[in-house]
Write a protein that holds these residues in place. Structure first.
Motif, PDB file in Angstrom:
ATOM      1  N   GLU A 125      42.015 -76.238  -0.780  1.00 11.23           N
ATOM      2  CA  GLU A 125      41.427 -76.090  -2.117  1.00 11.23           C
ATOM      3  C   GLU A 125      41.883 -74.789  -2.775  1.00 11.23           C
ATOM      4  O   GLU A 125      42.243 -74.772  -3.965  1.00 11.23           O
ATOM      5  CB  GLU A 125      39.904 -76.125  -2.028  1.00 11.23           C
ATOM      6  N   LYS A 126      41.877 -73.720  -2.009  1.00 10.30           N
ATOM      7  CA  LYS A 126      42.263 -72.419  -2.555  1.00 10.30           C
ATOM      8  C   LYS A 126      43.738 -72.407  -2.960  1.00 10.30           C
ATOM      9  O   LYS A 126      44.094 -71.920  -4.041  1.00 10.30           O
ATOM     10  CB  LYS A 126      41.977 -71.320  -1.532  1.00 10.30           C
ATOM     11  N   ALA A 180      44.337 -74.626  -6.038  1.00 10.64           N
ATOM     12  CA  ALA A 180      43.738 -74.012  -7.226  1.00 10.64           C
ATOM     13  C   ALA A 180      44.639 -72.909  -7.762  1.00 10.64           C
ATOM     14  O   ALA A 180      44.885 -72.810  -8.970  1.00 10.64           O
ATOM     15  CB  ALA A 180      42.358 -73.459  -6.895  1.00 10.64           C
ATOM     16  N   ASN A 181      45.150 -72.078  -6.878  1.00 10.23           N
ATOM     17  CA  ASN A 181      46.019 -70.989  -7.305  1.00 10.23           C
ATOM     18  C   ASN A 181      47.339 -71.503  -7.875  1.00 10.23           C
ATOM     19  O   ASN A 181      47.934 -70.869  -8.748  1.00 10.23           O
ATOM     20  CB  ASN A 181      46.287 -70.044  -6.132  1.00 10.23           C
ATOM     21  N   GLU A 182      47.792 -72.658  -7.383  1.00 11.60           N
ATOM     22  CA  GLU A 182      49.065 -73.216  -7.835  1.00 11.60           C
ATOM     23  C   GLU A 182      48.957 -73.944  -9.170  1.00 11.60           C
ATOM     24  O   GLU A 182      49.861 -73.863 -10.016  1.00 11.60           O
ATOM     25  CB  GLU A 182      49.612 -74.180  -6.778  1.00 11.60           C
ATOM     26  N   PHE A 183      47.844 -74.671  -9.383  1.00 10.42           N
ATOM     27  CA  PHE A 183      47.750 -75.552 -10.554  1.00 10.42           C
ATOM     28  C   PHE A 183      46.688 -75.147 -11.584  1.00 10.42           C
ATOM     29  O   PHE A 183      46.859 -75.397 -12.777  1.00 10.42           O
ATOM     30  CB  PHE A 183      47.499 -76.992 -10.096  1.00 10.42           C
ATOM     31  N   SER A 205      32.777 -67.199 -10.807  1.00 11.25           N
ATOM     32  CA  SER A 205      32.688 -67.795  -9.475  1.00 11.25           C
ATOM     33  C   SER A 205      31.351 -67.440  -8.852  1.00 11.25           C
ATOM     34  O   SER A 205      30.707 -66.457  -9.237  1.00 11.25           O
ATOM     35  CB  SER A 205      33.828 -67.300  -8.579  1.00 11.25           C
ATOM     36  N   ALA A 206      30.945 -68.271  -7.906  1.00  8.67           N
ATOM     37  CA  ALA A 206      29.719 -68.008  -7.144  1.00  8.67           C
ATOM     38  C   ALA A 206      29.805 -68.805  -5.854  1.00  8.67           C
ATOM     39  O   ALA A 206      30.186 -69.984  -5.878  1.00  8.67           O
ATOM     40  CB  ALA A 206      28.475 -68.416  -7.925  1.00  8.67           C
ATOM     41  N   GLY A 207      29.489 -68.170  -4.749  1.00  7.38           N
ATOM     42  CA  GLY A 207      29.527 -68.885  -3.477  1.00  7.38           C
ATOM     43  C   GLY A 207      30.892 -69.507  -3.223  1.00  7.38           C
ATOM     44  O   GLY A 207      31.915 -68.819  -3.199  1.00  7.38           O
ATOM     45  N   ARG A 208      30.909 -70.838  -3.119  1.00 10.54           N
ATOM     46  CA  ARG A 208      32.153 -71.570  -2.850  1.00 10.54           C
ATOM     47  C   ARG A 208      32.656 -72.316  -4.092  1.00 10.54           C
ATOM     48  O   ARG A 208      33.406 -73.278  -3.982  1.00 10.54           O
ATOM     49  CB  ARG A 208      31.928 -72.553  -1.690  1.00 10.54           C
ATOM     50  N   LEU A 209      32.252 -71.855  -5.279  1.00 14.70           N
ATOM     51  CA  LEU A 209      32.642 -72.507  -6.527  1.00 14.70           C
ATOM     52  C   LEU A 209      33.464 -71.569  -7.405  1.00 14.70           C
ATOM     53  O   LEU A 209      33.080 -70.417  -7.613  1.00 14.70           O
ATOM     54  CB  LEU A 209      31.399 -72.958  -7.300  1.00 14.70           C
TER      55      LEU A 209
END
Length: 291
Positions: A251-252, A255-258, A267-271
């Protein structure tokens, strides 16, 4: 969204299921008032007349059936949404600004009734890969709008897909849209219901498909396709994309790529929350890369 998470023996107040259930019931009840305030807004009125009209709007406002069902459900159930209160609050803050809106959610689960009720008068659609789970959820909440989705990827392919897309012209941002007909790019979601392609989504929540074992679909295609749809928005404004479980490597990385670090706003927690402009407003962005 259906995966059970282990709980620590030392829970904070906000992590305790009973507290979260009560908090969510209050959150949903507050959404009724939020809707009333938004509908009552009129910049041409004075402060006093605005307050008068707002009070009248609250008195006249009728909750939608799904809001009432949601309040009763979370107030009387031991089952609570998988996201934390802080994570939910990020999406709620955006919904308050954009409702009623087009809200697409990857995944159907314990929080679906909540998301639908927080977008009164809007269009909230859920995409789920497990047909049996869809049947189970809709049995208790038949008013939810959910579609079955089949993915072309497996989590075990994540690394190779991240490398492959850079050498496939149809995966590049200048060529990837419309993804409905993009069979050459394995990250493009090509078999979704027509509504997915024909709707301009204001908010997209990526909390599915499953991504915690090798043969699971993984969220690679959901993240890629969300980015492509956001970049090709025709209407005014930006597209808000929320990605859950960013503590996981895939996921990380995707997310960084696209979705791009520069578009991450909160951001908060895992979101993570991204606010992505359309390609026409990306003056510094070439057509051969997303970020």
């Amino acid at each position: 969204m259906t995966q059970d998470k282990s709980k620590s023996g030392k829970q904070t107040l906000l992590e305790r299921p009973w507290f979260l259930a009560v908090a969510l019931a209050g959150l949903l009840g507050g959404a009724l008032l939020i809707t009333s305030f938004i509908r009552a807004t009129d910049n041409t009125l004075s402060l006093c007349s605005t307050a008068k009209n707002t009070a009248a709007s609250i008195a006249e406002y009728t909750a939608t059936p799904i809001q009432l069902q949601s309040i009763v459900h979370y107030a009387t159930s031991h089952t609570v949404p998988q996201q934390s209160f802080e994570e939910i609050s990020i999406s709620l803050n955006v919904l308050k600004e954009r409702l009623p809106c087009n809200f697409l959610v990857f995944g159907l689960g314990r929080d679906s009734l909540m998301w639908a009720s927080l977008n009164p008068g809007g269009n909230t659609v859920f995409l789920e890969e497990d047909p049996e789970w869809i049947e189970a959820v809709l049995k208790d909440a038949p008013s939810l709008r959910a579609h079955h989705v089949q993915y072309r990827t497996h989590l075990s392919q994540a690394g190779s897909l991240l490398s492959y897309y850079k050498n496939e012209p149809m995966c590049l941002p200048a060529n990837a849209f419309p993804i409905r007909y993009n069979q050459k790019c394995p990250l493009a979601l090509t078999s979704l219901p027509d509504e997915f392609y024909d709707t301009e989504w204001d908010l997209i929540m990526v909390d599915a498909p499953k991504g915690y074992f090798p043969l699971a679909p993984g969220r690679m295609a959901a993240i890629f396709s969300s980015a492509v749809m956001a970049r090709n928005r025709k209407g005014a404004g930006t597209t808000h994309v929320f990605l859950h479980d960013v503590d996981r490597k895939v996921e990380k990385a995707f997310a960084n790529e696209f979705l791009c670090e520069k578009y991450k706003t909160t951001s908060a927690g895992r979101l993570w929350h991204f606010e992505i402009p359309n390609a026409a407003n990306m003056s510094d962005q070439p057509g051969d890369r997303f970020c």
